[in-house]
Design an enzyme around this catalytic site. Structure first.
Site, short mmCIF file in Angstrom:
data_model
loop_
_atom_site.label_atom_id
_atom_site.label_comp_id
_atom_site.label_asym_id
_atom_site.label_seq_id
_atom_site.Cartn_x
_atom_site.Cartn_y
_atom_site.Cartn_z
N THR A 62 0.83 -1.20 0.00
CA THR A 62 0.00 0.00 0.00
C THR A 62 0.86 1.26 0.00
O THR A 62 1.89 1.32 0.68
CB THR A 62 -0.92 -0.01 1.23
N GLY A 101 2.80 -2.97 8.46
CA GLY A 101 3.07 -3.25 9.86
C GLY A 101 4.52 -3.60 10.08
O GLY A 101 5.19 -4.15 9.20
N GLU A 343 -5.66 -5.47 3.88
CA GLU A 343 -5.72 -6.64 3.00
C GLU A 343 -6.98 -6.64 2.14
O GLU A 343 -7.53 -7.70 1.84
CB GLU A 343 -5.61 -7.93 3.80
#
Length: 577
Positions: A62, A101, A343
């Site tokens: 992303t 993350g 996701e």
């Protein structure tokens, strides 16, 4: 290959259910991506390092300007045949990787999704392993612009980060080349099929179903235990205050989401089995991949939505105490709500499923063979659906969910065709029908979840008493789901208004049947207090003592007279005298 996959799954099950696990992306995305897209040589190097935590990986897809539209990603990787290296760049601010993350402070390697350029041609997005920090000092490497993105609603320990590149060179061998390849001279070898890239996404979404079940189980445990301790008001005048779990409205808030945790858990097991079968056939047969992909898209959307709603309902059911961070329900909601977006944003996921369903409908109309998850469409077209009348049985309701899904899919297909005939382009017709398309995908997911829950409970090898409770939970889930969508059943099935009233009564009976076992059911999850981290949901039931202990530890209670009195409050009081 299977040893690696099972090894990864073992690591996942050992770590996946630790809230705020900072190495989560290393296990759930970095390693599976290496397995799914890396050559055997690449797997031998990188998989061992990742699973032994010799390195800590993340997955950087992303960007600040693009999330859902993967083809629009702007990060570039140009191949230099002279040095046999790829040169990575972030040409715009919006091309910075945003959200991965572990990226902010933890990871030292990343699988980066970038647009591949070689011999003057862009070949679309591919995966590259990039070292982003020094393995010894953990300092960012030259050309790497990296940091943490800031405070979020939840998931505070995941240290989501941003990542930019300025002429960062990596060896050619760092492109994952199990299928697509770039040769030493820069020649590009295309993948046999674009479907082969589905594997990692499908794996992650199966795991996300497990997450959703886990969040609901934790929230249900906290809220049900609290509701067994908390007493408020009386049902009959003159009697003692009752446990709030005895109120039917409280049962209606909590028990359906307790049942949903089981429904999603069984769905996750079935999905994992399907995934395992399809992956085992991957090298030779790709026919089942699209079906599994579309299924996991809508299941991810529906299960994460149910989990987020369920956790928030559990929080609300605990009144003001559920608003306290010491209840751990706000933190749980942060995790559950985040899953609705990462996701794959849920609306987009449902539209992906809807596209598959529109094709499946045309195949069913054309008399073609149907894949198992959409076989009910053929029955709907032939009229052989087995529902000549509605009898409120479990089998009837399960079939009713399939009829609702088939009816919605048919209506979408007809509305799309009508709009195209009116002169709208197929793309405009799709956009104009998109609300209905989302709804037909939702119905398809609900039909799958309901069928798998009922079937799994029926086939479950258990004692009579356990089987009875599991059946009550499955019956409650399907009744709760039906009654929330009763209009659809009245529209697309033979159900009558009187049946709605009867099913409501049936659901309320099940609520009362589950009440004596509710605490025992959540105790069966066997969550340790260290895992729940909740003053409201601890095993010993000492809610008020634990809440007061948590309040006593507040930094604002360190001194009886806070320094703000002398600085601000006292001068204010004097000025108003």
């Amino acid at each position: 290959m299977w040893t690696c996959r099972n090894g990864v799954m073992t690591h996942v099950t050992n770590s996946i259910f630790k809230d705020g696990y900072p190495f989560y992306l290393n296990t759930i995305m970095f390693a599976p991506a290496v397995i799914g897209q890396g050559t055997p040589e690449q797997q031998a190097i990188w998989l061992k390092k990742a699973l032994n935590y010799e390195i800590i990986g993340t997955f950087a897809q992303t960007e600040l300007g693009h999330g859902t539209f993967i083809r629009g990603l702007e990060t570039t990787a140009h191949y230099d045949p002279r040095t046999q290296e790829f040169i990575l760049n972030s040409p715009t601010l919006t091309s910075y990787k945003w959200w991965p993350g572990s990226l902010g402070h933890t990871a030292n390697y990343a699988i980066v999704v970038a647009q591949l350029h070689t011999q003057g041609v862009c070949h679309g997005i591919h995966l590259f392993i990039v070292q982003i920090r020094d393995e010894e000092t953990h300092e960012p490497l030259p050309g790497i612009k990296i940091g943490e993105i800031g405070t979020k609603l939840g998931m505070h320990t995941i240290n989501n980060g941003f990542l930019g590149f300025e002429n960062v060179r990596i060896p050619r061998e760092h492109m994952l080349m199990k299928y697509s390849k770039v040769l030493e001279d820069g020649s590009y070898v295309r993948s046999p099929s674009n479907r082969l890239t589905y594997g990692t996404m499908i794996f992650v979404r199966v795991v996300m179903l497990q997450h959703s079940a886990f969040y609901l189980a934790k929230a249900s445990t906290i809220a049900i235990r609290y509701s067994a301790v908390r007493r408020q008001c009386t049902i009959k005048p003159g009697e003692l205050e009752v446990q709030i779990l005895d109120y039917r409205t409280q049962q209606y808030k909590l028990f359906p989401y307790l049942a949903a945790s089981f429904a999603i858990r069984f769905t996750a097991i079935c999905s994992w089995n399907m995934y395992s079968e399809v992956i085992a056939e991957l090298e030779g047969d790709l026919e089942r991949l699209p079906e599994l992909h579309e299924l996991l898209c809508c299941l991810k959307a529906i299960c994460t939505t149910i989990a987020a709603h369920g956790v928030e309902t559990c929080r609300l059911s605990c009144g003001g105490h559920g608003y306290m961070t010491c209840s751990n329900l706000p933190s749980l909601y942060g995790f559950a709500a985040g899953a609705c977006t990462y996701e794959g944003e849920n609306t987009v996921m449902l539209l992906q499923t809807a596209r598959y369903l529109m094709k499946a409908w045309q195949q069913a109309v054309g008399g073609m063979a149907m894949t198992p998850t959409v076989a009910y469409l053929k029955q709907a077209i032939s009229g052989n659906n087995g529902l000549q009348y509605w009898d409120n049985s479990t089998a009837c309701i399960v079939r009713g969910f399939q009829e609702v899904a088939a009816g919605k899919i048919k209506q979408c297909a007809e509305n799309m065709s009508k709009r195209i005939q009116e002169g709208f382009s197929p793309q405009d017709a799709w956009n104009m029908t998109s609300i209905e398309l989302v709804q037909c995908a939702e119905a398809h997911a609900h039909a799958f979840i309901v069928e798998k829950f009922v079937t799994s409970v029926a086939e479950f090898n258990a004692s009579v008493s356990l089987k009875t409770v599991l059946t009550q939970l499955s019956d409650l889930y399907i009744l709760f789901s039906l009654l929330h969508n009763s209009g659809d059943f009245l529209m697309y099935t033979n159900m009558k208004p009187v049946d709605v009233s009867n099913l409501q009564n049936q659901m309320e009976i099940i609520l009362s049947q589950l009440r004596p076992n509710a605490v025992g059911i959540v105790d069966g999850f066997d969550f340790h207090d260290e895992t729940l981290r909740s003053a409201l949901g601890a095993w010993d039931g000492q809610v008020y003592e634990r809440m007061f202990e948590a309040a006593s530890k507040s930094p604002l209670n360190k001194d009886p007279l806070n320094e703000s009195f002398q600085k601000y409050l006292k001068p204010l009081l004097k000025s108003n005298m």
